[in-house]
Write a protein that holds these residues in place. Structure first.
Motif, PDB file in Angstrom:
ATOM      1  N   ILE A 268      10.623  -4.435   8.310  1.00  9.03           N
ATOM      2  CA  ILE A 268      11.693  -5.651   8.205  1.00  9.03           C
ATOM      3  C   ILE A 268      13.041  -5.073   8.644  1.00  9.03           C
ATOM      4  O   ILE A 268      13.701  -5.969   9.491  1.00  9.03           O
ATOM      5  CB  ILE A 268      11.856  -5.990   6.660  1.00  9.03           C
ATOM      6  N   GLY A 269      13.620  -4.038   8.564  1.00  9.55           N
ATOM      7  CA  GLY A 269      14.874  -3.717   8.967  1.00  9.55           C
ATOM      8  C   GLY A 269      15.045  -3.718  10.240  1.00  9.55           C
ATOM      9  O   GLY A 269      15.857  -4.056  11.153  1.00  9.55           O
ATOM     10  N   ALA A 270      13.835  -3.042  10.910  1.00 10.05           N
ATOM     11  CA  ALA A 270      13.848  -2.868  12.672  1.00 10.05           C
ATOM     12  C   ALA A 270      13.705  -4.366  13.259  1.00 10.05           C
ATOM     13  O   ALA A 270      14.430  -4.643  14.058  1.00 10.05           O
ATOM     14  CB  ALA A 270      12.668  -2.205  12.924  1.00 10.05           C
ATOM     15  N   GLY A 271      12.713  -4.995  12.456  1.00 11.85           N
ATOM     16  CA  GLY A 271      12.639  -6.675  13.118  1.00 11.85           C
ATOM     17  C   GLY A 271      13.995  -7.352  13.024  1.00 11.85           C
ATOM     18  O   GLY A 271      14.390  -8.233  13.885  1.00 11.85           O
ATOM     19  N   CYS A 272      14.469  -7.211  11.724  1.00 15.98           N
ATOM     20  CA  CYS A 272      15.952  -7.947  11.823  1.00 15.98           C
ATOM     21  C   CYS A 272      16.762  -7.464  12.876  1.00 15.98           C
ATOM     22  O   CYS A 272      17.509  -8.371  13.276  1.00 15.98           O
ATOM     23  CB  CYS A 272      16.475  -7.759  10.297  1.00 15.98           C
ATOM     24  N   LEU A 285      16.955 -19.426  17.680  1.00 17.61           N
ATOM     25  CA  LEU A 285      15.674 -20.324  16.696  1.00 17.61           C
ATOM     26  C   LEU A 285      14.474 -20.059  17.535  1.00 17.61           C
ATOM     27  O   LEU A 285      13.325 -20.310  16.631  1.00 17.61           O
ATOM     28  CB  LEU A 285      15.891 -21.581  16.215  1.00 17.61           C
ATOM     29  N   GLY A 286      14.381 -19.753  18.836  1.00 14.86           N
ATOM     30  CA  GLY A 286      13.437 -19.742  19.501  1.00 14.86           C
ATOM     31  C   GLY A 286      12.292 -18.454  18.838  1.00 14.86           C
ATOM     32  O   GLY A 286      11.278 -18.433  19.380  1.00 14.86           O
ATOM     33  N   LEU A 287      13.042 -17.513  18.357  1.00 12.58           N
ATOM     34  CA  LEU A 287      12.289 -16.388  17.905  1.00 12.58           C
ATOM     35  C   LEU A 287      11.341 -16.698  16.695  1.00 12.58           C
ATOM     36  O   LEU A 287      10.490 -15.925  16.347  1.00 12.58           O
ATOM     37  CB  LEU A 287      13.027 -15.177  17.553  1.00 12.58           C
ATOM     38  N   VAL A 288      11.681 -17.997  16.025  1.00 12.36           N
ATOM     39  CA  VAL A 288      10.969 -18.170  14.583  1.00 12.36           C
ATOM     40  C   VAL A 288       9.499 -18.323  14.820  1.00 12.36           C
ATOM     41  O   VAL A 288       8.666 -17.917  14.107  1.00 12.36           O
ATOM     42  CB  VAL A 288      11.747 -19.284  13.904  1.00 12.36           C
ATOM     43  N   PRO A 289       9.128 -18.900  15.781  1.00 11.24           N
ATOM     44  CA  PRO A 289       7.526 -19.410  16.099  1.00 11.24           C
ATOM     45  C   PRO A 289       6.976 -17.926  16.406  1.00 11.24           C
ATOM     46  O   PRO A 289       5.886 -17.807  16.034  1.00 11.24           O
ATOM     47  CB  PRO A 289       7.589 -20.347  17.223  1.00 11.24           C
ATOM     48  N   LYS A 327      13.149 -14.120  10.292  1.00 10.92           N
ATOM     49  CA  LYS A 327      14.006 -14.397   9.084  1.00 10.92           C
ATOM     50  C   LYS A 327      15.467 -14.555   9.820  1.00 10.92           C
ATOM     51  O   LYS A 327      16.456 -15.425   9.311  1.00 10.92           O
ATOM     52  CB  LYS A 327      14.110 -12.984   8.201  1.00 10.92           C
ATOM     53  N   VAL A 328      15.874 -13.430  10.814  1.00 14.60           N
ATOM     54  CA  VAL A 328      17.304 -13.591  10.995  1.00 14.60           C
ATOM     55  C   VAL A 328      17.745 -14.781  11.747  1.00 14.60           C
ATOM     56  O   VAL A 328      18.942 -15.320  11.390  1.00 14.60           O
ATOM     57  CB  VAL A 328      17.673 -12.103  11.933  1.00 14.60           C
ATOM     58  N   PRO A 329      17.091 -15.420  12.681  1.00  8.60           N
ATOM     59  CA  PRO A 329      17.538 -16.495  13.146  1.00  8.60           C
ATOM     60  C   PRO A 329      17.865 -17.537  12.136  1.00  8.60           C
ATOM     61  O   PRO A 329      18.774 -18.413  12.616  1.00  8.60           O
ATOM     62  CB  PRO A 329      16.357 -16.911  14.409  1.00  8.60           C
ATOM     63  N   LEU A 330      17.025 -17.771  11.180  1.00 11.43           N
ATOM     64  CA  LEU A 330      17.319 -18.899  10.333  1.00 11.43           C
ATOM     65  C   LEU A 330      18.578 -18.315   9.327  1.00 11.43           C
ATOM     66  O   LEU A 330      19.368 -19.365   8.973  1.00 11.43           O
ATOM     67  CB  LEU A 330      16.353 -18.847   9.190  1.00 11.43           C
ATOM     68  N   ASP A 331      18.695 -17.244   9.141  1.00 10.90           N
ATOM     69  CA  ASP A 331      20.028 -16.912   8.516  1.00 10.90           C
ATOM     70  C   ASP A 331      21.287 -17.279   9.338  1.00 10.90           C
ATOM     71  O   ASP A 331      22.149 -17.890   8.935  1.00 10.90           O
ATOM     72  CB  ASP A 331      20.069 -15.237   8.223  1.00 10.90           C
ATOM     73  N   ALA A 332      21.340 -16.672  10.650  1.00 12.01           N
ATOM     74  CA  ALA A 332      22.179 -16.850  11.774  1.00 12.01           C
ATOM     75  C   ALA A 332      22.462 -18.503  11.950  1.00 12.01           C
ATOM     76  O   ALA A 332      23.620 -18.983  12.044  1.00 12.01           O
ATOM     77  CB  ALA A 332      22.071 -16.487  13.033  1.00 12.01           C
ATOM     78  N   TRP A 333      21.545 -19.388  11.911  1.00 13.00           N
ATOM     79  CA  TRP A 333      21.586 -20.688  12.001  1.00 13.00           C
ATOM     80  C   TRP A 333      22.562 -21.339  10.787  1.00 13.00           C
ATOM     81  O   TRP A 333      23.286 -22.282  11.194  1.00 13.00           O
ATOM     82  CB  TRP A 333      20.159 -21.475  11.870  1.00 13.00           C
ATOM     83  N   ILE A 334      22.320 -20.996   9.785  1.00  9.37           N
ATOM     84  CA  ILE A 334      23.240 -21.490   8.603  1.00  9.37           C
ATOM     85  C   ILE A 334      24.676 -20.992   8.729  1.00  9.37           C
ATOM     86  O   ILE A 334      25.673 -22.074   8.899  1.00  9.37           O
ATOM     87  CB  ILE A 334      22.627 -21.160   7.233  1.00  9.37           C
ATOM     88  N   GLN A 335      24.719 -19.937   9.134  1.00  7.30           N
ATOM     89  CA  GLN A 335      26.337 -19.270   9.529  1.00  7.30           C
ATOM     90  C   GLN A 335      26.956 -20.233  10.663  1.00  7.30           C
ATOM     91  O   GLN A 335      28.109 -20.391  10.447  1.00  7.30           O
ATOM     92  CB  GLN A 335      26.236 -17.956   9.742  1.00  7.30           C
TER      93      GLN A 335
END
Length: 410
Positions: A268-272, A285-289, A327-335
């Protein structure tokens, strides 16, 4: 300027890393040591109470945490929270030295409260330090450090609980807290001015209702919050199923099970981190799918191919790795989309929904394992991953747009 920004990133990341490490070190120590005090017959009760103690404060105090992040400097909240951690470690040390399970569990509850109250502030500092262009990198690296902290704290407790004395463990707990406080003092951020006052409700139920309505002003935000909460629902169930499945179904020893769980945390850490790097200066957000589909495929493969040994460990690592990219693109989108001090409330809202989903995961896991073989949890999680990926693709326009652009760009 570049060197200064790197230093500020490191201060925030290292402070967060030490806090997560101490959370998990204390919780895991409590599970090992307190079980020896109360007996094996009460093992489940201790584990349940220790886990719940870190989660329940998020459900009750997230509205207050959001308010604090709006009316005070976020750096100041982080510094005071890290100072409070040292005091909490004194309570924990007293509990361990007095062989008091109640006192140790109380210290975990206080750590949960401390973590809940400064969570929106520490994540809000990502944008204040890196600016808009640093959101994706900051979110990815922050999560990577957090999962390394989970891994470090868990492994430290596993190895040190039997090899060193309780006084030494107490010194380590306080020492990590002290180092975290000193690290927080070096954080530098360009914050907007705090609001004079905030009138949002502190009632968790009404807070969720109010924030849901306010989030409608940001197209797709509620779905992004649900997406993040579902990620943690899946992550919680994977953690629980690994403990049971590795030992009962695959016949692994405790140390082998620990290795598999460590691989999941590293994955998970490496993927993030990779998601943050691939996003460059954008919120990708293109990474989410991609992350969702590949996570689902690897979980499905575990079920279909009845994976064992090294193959099982590799698939677990890959599932965790790809979930980090989800996960990370979703976190970043809120920010990136919630501006100014309102970000504190939205992060608190996301925290509350996330931890509600994590509690639901415990009940869901218990119910499934009572009715079905443990192996079927993997196919359930695969279907759930595919479902939330499709929902985000259909309901969040930016996911579709960025997915198409990301495909063309790469």
């Amino acid at each position: 300027m570049i060197m200064a920004k790197r230093k500020n990133w490191f201060s925030l990341f290292f402070t967060n890393y030490l806090g997560v490490l101490n959370d998990n070190f204390l919780k895991t120590l409590a599970c090992f040591i307190c079980i020896a005090w109360v007996g094996k017959e009460n093992e489940s009760m201790v584990v349940t109470l220790a886990s719940a103690a870190l989660v329940i404060p998020y459900l009750l105090f997230s509205p207050l945490a959001g308010r604090l992040a709006k009316i005070y400097k976020k750096r100041k909240i982080v510094v005071w929270a890290k100072f409070a951690e040292m005091l909490i470690m004194v309570v924990a040390a007293a509990g361990f030295l007095m062989h008091s399970t109640v006192l140790v569990l109380s210290s975990i509850l206080l750590m949960g409260l401390q973590s809940a109250l400064f969570s929106p502030s520490k994540y809000g500092l990502i944008r204040d330090i890196g600016g808009e262009e640093g959101i994706s990198y900051g979110s990815g690296a922050m999560e990577m450090f957090a999962f390394v902290g989970i891994l470090t704290g868990t492994l430290m407790a596993a190895f040190l609980s039997e090899s060193v004395t309780i006084p030494v463990l107490c010194v380590i707990l306080f020492g990590v807290a002290l180092l975290g406080w000193l690290s927080s003092l070096t954080i530098r951020a360009n914050e907007s001015e705090p609001m004079k006052e905030s009138h949002e409700t502190l009632n968790p139920v009404k807070f969720v209702k109010d924030m849901f309505v306010r989030a409608l002003a940001f197209k797709g935000l509620n779905w992004v919050v649900v997406g993040l909460a579902t990620f943690w629902f899946i992550g919680s169930m994977i953690q629980m199923v690994l403990i049971v499945y590795c030992r009962s179904d695959l016949g692994m020893s405790d140390s082998e099970t620990g290795i598999v769980m460590s691989l999941a945390a590293v994955g998970i850490g490496a993927g993030c981190y990779l998601a943050g790097v691939l996003s460059r200066r954008d919120v990708e957000l293109g990474l989410v799918p991609y992350g969702g589909i590949t996570t689902g495929v690897t979980l499905l493969a575990i079920f279909l191919f009845d994976a064992h040994g090294v193959t099982f460990a590799i698939l677990v690592f890959l599932a965790a790795f790809f979930s980090g990219m989800f996960k990370v693109p979703l976190d970043a989108w809120i920010q990136a989309n919630v501006k100014g001090r309102e970000l504190g409330d939205m992060l608190a809202y996301s925290n509350l929904i996330t931890f509600l989903f994590m509690l639901m995961a415990s009940g869901c896991f218990g119910g499934m394992t009572m009715l079905f073989d443990t192996k079927y949890v993997f196919i359930f999680l695969a279907v759930l991953t595919f479902t939330i990926t499709v929902v985000l693709f259909l309901c969040v326009e930016k996911v579709r747009m960025r997915f198409k652009k990301f495909r063309l760009k790469n």
